[in-house]
Design a protein around this motif. Structure first.
Motif, short mmCIF file in Angstrom:
data_model
loop_
_atom_site.label_atom_id
_atom_site.label_comp_id
_atom_site.label_asym_id
_atom_site.label_seq_id
_atom_site.Cartn_x
_atom_site.Cartn_y
_atom_site.Cartn_z
N GLU A 10 0.83 -1.20 0.00
CA GLU A 10 0.00 0.00 0.00
C GLU A 10 0.87 1.26 0.00
N LEU A 13 2.60 1.88 -3.35
CA LEU A 13 1.68 2.41 -4.35
C LEU A 13 1.36 3.88 -4.08
N LEU A 17 2.05 7.17 -6.62
CA LEU A 17 0.89 7.89 -7.15
C LEU A 17 1.25 9.36 -7.36
N THR A 24 0.16 6.35 -11.83
CA THR A 24 1.30 5.84 -11.07
C THR A 24 2.57 5.93 -11.89
N ARG A 96 -1.67 -4.24 -9.55
CA ARG A 96 -1.71 -2.80 -9.27
C ARG A 96 -3.14 -2.31 -9.13
N GLN A 97 -4.02 -2.77 -10.04
CA GLN A 97 -5.42 -2.37 -9.96
C GLN A 97 -6.09 -2.92 -8.70
N LEU A 100 -5.09 -0.55 -6.02
CA LEU A 100 -5.77 0.74 -6.18
C LEU A 100 -7.22 0.64 -5.71
N THR A 101 -7.89 -0.44 -6.09
CA THR A 101 -9.27 -0.66 -5.66
C THR A 101 -9.34 -0.81 -4.15
N GLU A 104 -8.95 2.53 -2.57
CA GLU A 104 -10.19 3.29 -2.72
C GLU A 104 -11.23 2.82 -1.70
N VAL A 109 -7.71 6.68 -1.40
CA VAL A 109 -7.72 7.33 -2.72
C VAL A 109 -9.16 7.34 -3.22
N ALA A 111 -11.37 7.44 -7.05
CA ALA A 111 -11.25 7.31 -8.50
C ALA A 111 -11.95 8.48 -9.19
N TYR A 125 -6.54 8.37 -10.14
CA TYR A 125 -6.71 8.17 -8.70
C TYR A 125 -6.03 9.31 -7.94
#
Length: 259
Positions: A10, A13, A17, A24, A96-97, A100-101, A104, A109, A111, A125
């Motif tokens: 985390e 990432l 960002l 990214t 990576r997605q 990111l999810t 979120e 973060v 979207a 993001y």
């Protein structure tokens, strides 16, 4: 593990960002870095341990983090220790997605939907908890500025940030050159982070397919001597940025010998 502490994937990432673009930095190498960061986090949780240049599961009990537990289960199913370069270089579609999810969902973060050329849908993001991102960056800055050996989590994060080429993103331009060099040097402060970071760089350089003889060990030290033994050549690298910067590390590791 609980959710009171952020994991190294985390944090890596969030470091990558870009607040200006919502994308990214170093996306291709970042995927490798996230896979490596999972290994470091599992090692810190006592679930896996280095065995030379391999990774062995020592406690298969779940951590409570679904993404980490998925990686742990895959490692467990291997049945025997796996080389770090083979694990990191394996298929990691959507990792990576996935993170990111996850960020979120945790509210770190949000979207922002958009379009490219007015047609293709895109998603950016933006960090919502900017204080968290500042705290992560401050830990790296402090380790670089003071020269005081960082805690294992910060040392591993620095090693992975260097390995995926975030140096120029975090410390750009000529004025950031010395900071990038010191970021690279932090790799020596955590054996597991160093092992994984070198594996990430090896994969980028196509070394994963070249088997090697295991580095010499001293007692129960596992893979640590092999990692630390590569550091002098690594520190001699003039500019640690991008895939090309890994050449010095590759050359240093070549002296360990072909397995």
């Amino acid at each position: 593990m609980g959710r009171s502490r952020r994991t190294i994937p985390e944090e890596l990432l969030l470091l990558a960002l870009d607040p200006a673009t919502g994308t990214t930095a170093q996306p291709q190498s970042l995927d490798l870095g996230l896979a490596g960061a999972q290994l470091v986090e599992l090692a810190l949780a006592g679930r896996i341990a280095p065995d030379g240049d391999r990774i062995a599961v020592v406690m298969p009990r779940p951590t409570g983090d679904p993404t980490l537990d998925s990686a742990l289960e895959l490692l467990r199913r291997r049945g025997s220790p796996v080389r770090a370069v083979h694990w990191i270089g394996g298929p990691r579609l959507g990792l990576r997605q996935t993170y990111l999810t996850h960020l979120e969902r945790c509210g770190m973060v949000h979207a922002v939907a958009g379009q490219m050329c007015g047609v293709l849908p895109t998603t950016r993001y933006q960090a919502t908890e900017t204080a968290i991102s500042r705290e992560i960056r401050a830990r790296l800055d402090s380790a670089i500025r003071t020269g005081v050996p960082p805690d294992p989590r910060t040392a591993a994060l620095a090693a992975l940030a260097h390995a995926v080429g975030l140096g120029k993103h975090l410390y750009p331009g000529n004025e950031g050159r010395s900071s990038r060099s010191r970021l690279r040097d932090l790799i020596r402060h955590d054996p597991m982070g160093g092992l994984v970071a070198h594996a990430v760089m090896d994969v980028q350089n196509g070394v994963a397919a070249q088997p090697r003889r295991a580095p010499a060990t001293n007692g129960a030290g596992g893979g640590a001597p092999g990692v630390s033994g590569r550091q002098p050549a690594a520190r001699a690298t003039a500019e640690p940025a991008g895939v090309g910067l890994q050449t010095a590390h590759r050359g240093a590791m070549a002296r360990v010998g072909a397995r």
